[in-house]
Design an enzyme around this catalytic site. Structure first.
Site, mmCIF file in Angstrom:
data_model
loop_
_atom_site.group_PDB
_atom_site.id
_atom_site.type_symbol
_atom_site.label_atom_id
_atom_site.label_comp_id
_atom_site.label_asym_id
_atom_site.label_seq_id
_atom_site.Cartn_x
_atom_site.Cartn_y
_atom_site.Cartn_z
ATOM 1 N N HIS A 1 46.668 35.969 45.714
ATOM 2 C CA HIS A 1 45.782 36.358 44.609
ATOM 3 C C HIS A 1 46.629 36.922 43.464
ATOM 4 C CE1 HIS A 1 41.804 36.414 46.762
ATOM 5 N NE2 HIS A 1 42.560 36.587 47.815
ATOM 6 N N HIS B 1 46.928 31.967 50.684
ATOM 7 C CA HIS B 1 46.741 31.991 49.240
ATOM 8 C C HIS B 1 47.134 33.342 48.689
ATOM 9 C CE1 HIS B 1 42.987 33.011 51.309
ATOM 10 N NE2 HIS B 1 42.752 33.879 50.332
HETATM 11 P P1 5GP Z 1 40.373 35.745 50.728
HETATM 12 O O1 5GP Z 1 39.274 36.728 50.947
HETATM 13 O O2 5GP Z 1 40.409 34.678 51.792
HETATM 14 O O3 5GP Z 1 41.713 36.391 50.509
HETATM 15 O O4 5GP Z 1 40.054 35.072 49.350
HETATM 16 C C1 5GP Z 1 39.455 33.823 49.218
HETATM 17 C C2 5GP Z 1 39.200 33.631 47.741
HETATM 18 O O5 5GP Z 1 38.877 32.286 47.544
HETATM 19 C C3 5GP Z 1 38.029 34.456 47.204
HETATM 20 O O6 5GP Z 1 38.486 35.277 46.137
HETATM 21 C C4 5GP Z 1 37.027 33.411 46.761
HETATM 22 O O7 5GP Z 1 36.352 33.773 45.575
HETATM 23 C C5 5GP Z 1 37.889 32.177 46.564
HETATM 24 N N1 5GP Z 1 37.206 30.917 46.830
HETATM 25 C C6 5GP Z 1 36.440 30.637 47.927
HETATM 26 N N2 5GP Z 1 35.985 29.377 47.848
HETATM 27 C C7 5GP Z 1 36.484 28.851 46.697
HETATM 28 C C8 5GP Z 1 36.329 27.575 46.069
HETATM 29 O O8 5GP Z 1 35.669 26.654 46.554
HETATM 30 N N3 5GP Z 1 36.976 27.392 44.890
HETATM 31 C C9 5GP Z 1 37.729 28.379 44.320
HETATM 32 N N4 5GP Z 1 38.310 28.096 43.157
HETATM 33 N N5 5GP Z 1 37.880 29.596 44.883
HETATM 34 C C10 5GP Z 1 37.256 29.826 46.054
#
Ligand code: 5GP
Length: 139
Positions: A100, A98
């Site tokens: 950001h 993903h």
């Molecule tokens: P990472 O730390 O893996 O780069 O970021 C994961 C992101 O996914 C975090 O910013 C978190 O807030 C977001 N996230 C986690 N679970 C969900 C969810 O169920 N729905 C949405 N819309 N975002 C999520």
């Protein structure tokens, strides 16, 4: 078991989807770092960027390219920090690639992407030459 993001793609859990095409989808982050914080993902589940096939990587970047101005305009942002946490050691929590898109505002108290790293290494010229060669032979 499928990732939470695959469940969003499948419509099994709700999300504020802002864009969708055949191979990618973008939705608001549930825990936003700024108003308009958006995640762009490939619909298919790949854990890391390293796993994403070239055609999907192209589609993914096309969606990032499309969404950056859309998000900035929507929330009247001055700029955007665009980033992937690629792997657990880099802070990736959801094992589904993903991107950001974090809208940035003058004086928002955030830092540049350089602020994310730990202790900065002091590399000699020959070490930099070796590292550059090692990357170049694999690129
Ligand atoms: P990472 O730390 O893996 O780069 O970021 C994961 C992101 O996914 C975090 O910013 C978190 O807030 C977001 N996230 C986690 N679970 C969900 C969810 O169920 N729905 C949405 N819309 N975002 C999520």
């Amino acid at each position: 078991m499928s990732t939470i993001f695959s469940q969003i793609v499948e419509g099994e859990i709700p999300a504020r989807i802002v864009y969708e095409d055949e191979s990618t989808v973008a939705f608001l982050d549930v825990n936003p770092l700024a108003p308009g914080h958006t995640l762009v993902i490939p619909k298919d589940e790949y854990e890391r960027l390293n796993d994403v096939p070239e055609d999907i990587a192209t589609d993914l970047y096309a969606t990032v390219h499309r969404l950056v101005p859309a998000v900035e305009e929507a929330v009247d942002a001055d700029a955007t920090t665009v980033a992937f946490n690629n792997g657990e050691a880099a802070g990736q929590e959801v094992p589904h690639v993903h991107c950001h898109l974090v809208p940035r505002f003058a004086g928002d108290g955030g830092g540049p992407i350089h602020a994310i790293a730990g202790d900065q290494p002091d590399l000699a010229d020959d070490e930099l030459d070796t590292i550059a060669e090692e990357i170049e032979t694999r690129a």
